[in-house]
Scaffold this motif. Structure first.
Motif, PDB file in Angstrom:
ATOM      1  N   GLN A 271       4.946  -7.104  -5.626  1.00 46.72           N
ATOM      2  CA  GLN A 271       4.375  -7.659  -4.472  1.00 46.72           C
ATOM      3  C   GLN A 271       3.314  -7.001  -3.862  1.00 46.72           C
ATOM      4  O   GLN A 271       2.339  -7.324  -3.325  1.00 46.72           O
ATOM      5  CB  GLN A 271       5.324  -8.253  -3.444  1.00 46.72           C
ATOM      6  N   MET A 272       3.552  -5.637  -3.765  1.00 43.98           N
ATOM      7  CA  MET A 272       3.031  -4.647  -3.137  1.00 43.98           C
ATOM      8  C   MET A 272       2.652  -3.475  -3.828  1.00 43.98           C
ATOM      9  O   MET A 272       3.534  -2.963  -4.687  1.00 43.98           O
ATOM     10  CB  MET A 272       3.228  -4.523  -1.902  1.00 43.98           C
ATOM     11  N   LEU A 273       1.529  -2.714  -3.317  1.00 47.93           N
ATOM     12  CA  LEU A 273       1.550  -1.412  -4.074  1.00 47.93           C
ATOM     13  C   LEU A 273       1.363  -0.158  -3.079  1.00 47.93           C
ATOM     14  O   LEU A 273       1.185  -0.709  -1.713  1.00 47.93           O
ATOM     15  CB  LEU A 273       0.095  -1.062  -4.997  1.00 47.93           C
ATOM     16  N   PHE A 274       1.258   0.960  -3.117  1.00 47.77           N
ATOM     17  CA  PHE A 274       1.319   2.113  -2.220  1.00 47.77           C
ATOM     18  C   PHE A 274      -0.079   2.899  -2.410  1.00 47.77           C
ATOM     19  O   PHE A 274      -0.057   3.432  -3.688  1.00 47.77           O
ATOM     20  CB  PHE A 274       2.627   2.869  -2.243  1.00 47.77           C
ATOM     21  N   ARG A 275      -0.987   3.035  -1.334  1.00 46.91           N
ATOM     22  CA  ARG A 275      -1.935   4.220  -1.489  1.00 46.91           C
ATOM     23  C   ARG A 275      -2.083   5.057  -0.120  1.00 46.91           C
ATOM     24  O   ARG A 275      -1.516   4.363   0.800  1.00 46.91           O
ATOM     25  CB  ARG A 275      -3.191   3.483  -1.840  1.00 46.91           C
ATOM     26  N   HIS A 276      -2.694   6.104  -0.129  1.00 48.16           N
ATOM     27  CA  HIS A 276      -2.873   6.644   0.979  1.00 48.16           C
ATOM     28  C   HIS A 276      -4.207   7.171   1.371  1.00 48.16           C
ATOM     29  O   HIS A 276      -5.169   7.537   0.313  1.00 48.16           O
ATOM     30  CB  HIS A 276      -2.050   8.138   1.032  1.00 48.16           C
ATOM     31  N   THR A 277      -4.763   7.102   2.513  1.00 43.29           N
ATOM     32  CA  THR A 277      -6.164   7.210   2.578  1.00 43.29           C
ATOM     33  C   THR A 277      -6.492   9.011   2.584  1.00 43.29           C
ATOM     34  O   THR A 277      -5.578   9.479   3.666  1.00 43.29           O
ATOM     35  CB  THR A 277      -6.780   6.711   3.966  1.00 43.29           C
ATOM     36  N   THR A 278      -7.602   9.307   1.873  1.00 44.90           N
ATOM     37  CA  THR A 278      -8.046  10.655   2.058  1.00 44.90           C
ATOM     38  C   THR A 278      -8.937  10.850   3.227  1.00 44.90           C
ATOM     39  O   THR A 278      -9.401  12.236   3.196  1.00 44.90           O
ATOM     40  CB  THR A 278      -8.703  11.029   0.708  1.00 44.90           C
ATOM     41  N   CYS A 279      -9.185   9.998   3.798  1.00 41.68           N
ATOM     42  CA  CYS A 279     -10.481  10.249   4.590  1.00 41.68           C
ATOM     43  C   CYS A 279     -10.616   8.961   5.562  1.00 41.68           C
ATOM     44  O   CYS A 279      -9.786   7.852   5.410  1.00 41.68           O
ATOM     45  CB  CYS A 279     -11.946  10.337   4.171  1.00 41.68           C
ATOM     46  N   ASP A 280     -11.129   8.951   6.990  1.00 41.16           N
ATOM     47  CA  ASP A 280     -11.338   7.985   7.644  1.00 41.16           C
ATOM     48  C   ASP A 280     -12.157   6.927   7.071  1.00 41.16           C
ATOM     49  O   ASP A 280     -13.096   7.126   6.164  1.00 41.16           O
ATOM     50  CB  ASP A 280     -12.189   8.166   8.896  1.00 41.16           C
ATOM     51  N   THR A 281     -11.901   5.338   7.075  1.00 39.66           N
ATOM     52  CA  THR A 281     -12.398   4.561   6.302  1.00 39.66           C
ATOM     53  C   THR A 281     -12.374   3.186   6.950  1.00 39.66           C
ATOM     54  O   THR A 281     -11.651   3.051   7.896  1.00 39.66           O
ATOM     55  CB  THR A 281     -11.736   4.567   4.661  1.00 39.66           C
ATOM     56  N   VAL A 288      -9.414   2.504   9.380  1.00 38.44           N
ATOM     57  CA  VAL A 288      -8.187   2.872   8.854  1.00 38.44           C
ATOM     58  C   VAL A 288      -8.073   4.574   8.731  1.00 38.44           C
ATOM     59  O   VAL A 288      -9.176   4.967   8.081  1.00 38.44           O
ATOM     60  CB  VAL A 288      -7.881   2.216   7.504  1.00 38.44           C
ATOM     61  N   PRO A 289      -7.506   4.914   9.742  1.00 39.11           N
ATOM     62  CA  PRO A 289      -7.740   6.617   9.658  1.00 39.11           C
ATOM     63  C   PRO A 289      -7.223   7.163   8.196  1.00 39.11           C
ATOM     64  O   PRO A 289      -6.357   6.794   7.738  1.00 39.11           O
ATOM     65  CB  PRO A 289      -6.681   6.842  10.931  1.00 39.11           C
ATOM     66  N   LYS A 290      -7.704   8.382   8.283  1.00 37.00           N
ATOM     67  CA  LYS A 290      -7.294   9.438   7.163  1.00 37.00           C
ATOM     68  C   LYS A 290      -5.774   9.544   7.244  1.00 37.00           C
ATOM     69  O   LYS A 290      -5.163   9.641   8.360  1.00 37.00           O
ATOM     70  CB  LYS A 290      -7.793  10.796   7.637  1.00 37.00           C
ATOM     71  N   GLY A 291      -5.313   9.905   6.064  1.00 31.84           N
ATOM     72  CA  GLY A 291      -3.470   9.964   6.086  1.00 31.84           C
ATOM     73  C   GLY A 291      -2.730   8.666   6.298  1.00 31.84           C
ATOM     74  O   GLY A 291      -1.588   8.971   6.484  1.00 31.84           O
ATOM     75  N   SER A 292      -3.435   7.654   6.381  1.00 30.51           N
ATOM     76  CA  SER A 292      -2.595   6.235   6.662  1.00 30.51           C
ATOM     77  C   SER A 292      -2.168   5.712   5.278  1.00 30.51           C
ATOM     78  O   SER A 292      -2.844   5.813   4.111  1.00 30.51           O
ATOM     79  CB  SER A 292      -3.857   5.216   7.215  1.00 30.51           C
ATOM     80  N   LEU A 293      -0.870   5.170   5.336  1.00 35.83           N
ATOM     81  CA  LEU A 293      -0.234   4.431   4.037  1.00 35.83           C
ATOM     82  C   LEU A 293      -0.932   3.078   4.182  1.00 35.83           C
ATOM     83  O   LEU A 293      -1.278   2.308   5.002  1.00 35.83           O
ATOM     84  CB  LEU A 293       1.272   4.408   4.287  1.00 35.83           C
ATOM     85  N   VAL A 294      -1.504   2.775   2.987  1.00 31.39           N
ATOM     86  CA  VAL A 294      -2.268   1.530   2.828  1.00 31.39           C
ATOM     87  C   VAL A 294      -1.469   0.813   1.791  1.00 31.39           C
ATOM     88  O   VAL A 294      -1.150   1.053   0.661  1.00 31.39           O
ATOM     89  CB  VAL A 294      -3.542   1.587   2.415  1.00 31.39           C
ATOM     90  N   LEU A 295      -1.128  -0.557   1.963  1.00 26.83           N
ATOM     91  CA  LEU A 295      -0.347  -1.637   1.127  1.00 26.83           C
ATOM     92  C   LEU A 295      -0.986  -2.687   0.725  1.00 26.83           C
ATOM     93  O   LEU A 295      -1.226  -3.688   1.211  1.00 26.83           O
ATOM     94  CB  LEU A 295       0.966  -1.932   1.855  1.00 26.83           C
ATOM     95  N   PRO A 296      -1.565  -2.693  -0.521  1.00 27.54           N
ATOM     96  CA  PRO A 296      -2.391  -3.898  -1.074  1.00 27.54           C
ATOM     97  C   PRO A 296      -1.489  -4.869  -1.529  1.00 27.54           C
ATOM     98  O   PRO A 296      -0.403  -4.551  -2.296  1.00 27.54           O
ATOM     99  CB  PRO A 296      -2.931  -3.218  -2.417  1.00 27.54           C
ATOM    100  N   LEU A 297      -1.315  -5.976  -0.974  1.00 27.05           N
ATOM    101  CA  LEU A 297      -0.401  -7.029  -1.084  1.00 27.05           C
ATOM    102  C   LEU A 297      -0.786  -7.859  -2.324  1.00 27.05           C
ATOM    103  O   LEU A 297      -1.673  -8.843  -2.204  1.00 27.05           O
ATOM    104  CB  LEU A 297      -0.400  -7.873   0.168  1.00 27.05           C
ATOM    105  N   LEU A 298      -0.393  -7.563  -3.602  1.00 29.39           N
ATOM    106  CA  LEU A 298      -0.784  -8.298  -4.778  1.00 29.39           C
ATOM    107  C   LEU A 298      -0.293  -9.764  -4.898  1.00 29.39           C
ATOM    108  O   LEU A 298      -1.199 -10.720  -5.135  1.00 29.39           O
ATOM    109  CB  LEU A 298      -0.014  -7.668  -5.902  1.00 29.39           C
ATOM    110  N   GLY A 299       0.794  -9.932  -3.965  1.00 31.30           N
ATOM    111  CA  GLY A 299       1.165 -11.404  -3.973  1.00 31.30           C
ATOM    112  C   GLY A 299       0.249 -12.246  -3.264  1.00 31.30           C
ATOM    113  O   GLY A 299      -0.025 -13.307  -3.363  1.00 31.30           O
TER     114      GLY A 299
END
Ligand code: HEM
Length: 385
Positions: A271-281, A288-299
């Motif tokens: 249902q979801m994956l995990f990524r971390h931001t390497t810069c402010d975006t 979304v600030p640098k160093g944030s956990l981002v959760l793409p909700l595939l579902g």
């Protein structure tokens, strides 16, 4: 079926979730943008976040947790070993594993009655297949299943007491010791199994190291067992509430591949994956600030009304294109071909040998993970042909 996802897509496509300490991304386009840009959205925290100190091979990261260019090197070598011809050659073994499991069910329960679909079929089937692919002892499949369950449980380690943690630790050591032994055997005596394939794979003079082969084997076990188990469980859970579709499949098994594609879209095992931001975006206009956990909700992406008509309905003949269920971009699931083949083969044989299989009870007990979706158990009533 997912009102919360719909609400997120409509009102807050990028939403901070306290409970996950990360930003949930719910629209198809934004999920794709995240998964396609590993420079900004890194995978490097994936494995450490999942396993922590229980990683059986801590000295190297598996490919699911590597960004390009390191990822590209390993993925090329893995693709080389995981070619469709090697996987396709397994179809006879996959069919006989399925028949063996059904024989066991008939031997235990007779020609009519009840059994637990997860505990007696779908939970044993993929682990048997992957044991076959890796060329490891099928008699140990219950050990594999327990090791995988324990390693996945490490994701919730903050919630456990010392006893459960000691079990997880023991499984982590056991799985490493087991694959070290297999590695040494296969190095001396290669066969046509996948571990031999990994040991021998060579691209531009590069090979996988011993630790890389070990964690590749463990990654395949973790990635390939629970997911396919859940795809089959999810399918039978929804066939109960869609008896017309169940009847259509039993009447015409050539519609099974279409059902599976739509099931992957409608209610996928991841249902979801995990990524971390390497810069402010920025995503969908939200910072979304640098160093944030981002959760793409595939579902949620799979239900995006911008992408799929009547997205909340299970439509047998939809043949959906661009489903997100296996991810996107560089980490696109290595096992998509194998899992589709496994699920198709299992459903073909089940519809051929059973006159009916129907989930019983009013509610399905779903896994409590936000990440892995599937029924924990699924009591069914059956009639053999
Ligand atoms: C990656 C889903 C079955 C092995 C992935 C990813 C998803 C996924 C969403 C992307 C992870 C990311 O981007 O971070 C599924 C589903 C399956 C399934 C829904 C079943 C229906 C399998 C099987 C195997 C497997 C059977 C192996 C035998 C892998 C591996 C990766 C992966 C090795 C990492 C690829 C990389 O990092 O380049 N899977 N998977 N999966 N999957 Fe699967």
């Amino acid at each position: 079926p997912y009102p919360y996802y719909a609400q997120l897509r409509a009102n807050e496509p990028v939403k901070w979730l306290d409970i996950m300490q990360g930003f949930a991304i719910s629209r198809w386009d934004d999920v794709e943008a995240v998964l396609s840009d590993s420079k900004t959205f890194s995978s490097a925290q994936f494995w450490p976040a999942l396993l922590g100190e229980y990683d059986p091979v801590p000295e190297v990261q598996p490919m699911i947790s590597l960004d390009p260019p390191g990822h590209v090197r390993i993925r090329k070598l893995a693709n080389k070993a995981f070619v469709p011809s090697r996987v396709g050659a397994l179809s006879d073994r996959i069919r006989s594993v399925t028949h063996e499991l059904i024989d066991d069910i008939f031997a235990k329960h007779g020609g009519e009655g009840e059994f637990d679909f997860v505990w007696e079929f779908s939970g044993l089937f993929p682990v048997s297949v992957i044991a076959e692919v890796l060329g490891v002892d099928i008699a140990r499949r219950v050990d594999f299943k327990n090791w995988v369950d324990d390693l996945l449980a490490a994701g919730n380690r903050a919630a456990y007491g010392p006893e459960r943690l000691a079990e997880i630790d023991k499984s982590s050591q056991a799985i490493r010791a087991y694959f070290e032994q297999v590695y040494d055997e296969r190095s001396a005596n290669p066969g046509d199994d996948l571990i031999s394939g990994f040991i021998q794979a060579e691209v531009n003079g590069e090979r996988l190291t011993r630790s890389e082969v070990l964690n590749m084997a463990i990654l395949l076990l973790i990635g390939g067992v629970e997911t396919t188990t859940n795809l089959l469980g999810i399918t039978f859970a929804h066939l109960k509430t869609h008896p017309d579709i169940a009847a259509a499949i039993w009447a015409d098994p050539t519609r099974i591949p279409a059902l599976l594609e739509e099931m992957l879209r409608f209610d996928g095992p991841v249902q979801m994956l995990f990524r971390h931001t390497t810069c402010d975006t920025e995503l969908a206009g939200i910072a979304v600030p640098k160093g944030s956990l981002v959760l793409p909700l595939l579902g949620s992406a799979n239900h995006d009304e911008r992408k799929f008509d009547r997205s909340e309905e299970l439509v047998l003949d939809r043949n959906p294109k661009e489903i997100m269920s296996f991810g996107q971009g560089p980490h696109f699931c290595l096992g998509s071909y194998l899992s589709r083949m496994e699920a198709k083969s299992a459903l073909e044989i089940l519809t051929a040998r059973f006159e009916s299989i129907e989930a019983i009870g009013d509610t399905v007990k779903w896994s409590d993970s936000y990440f892995a979706r599937g029924p924990k158990s699924l009591p069914v009533r059956f009639k053999a042909r």
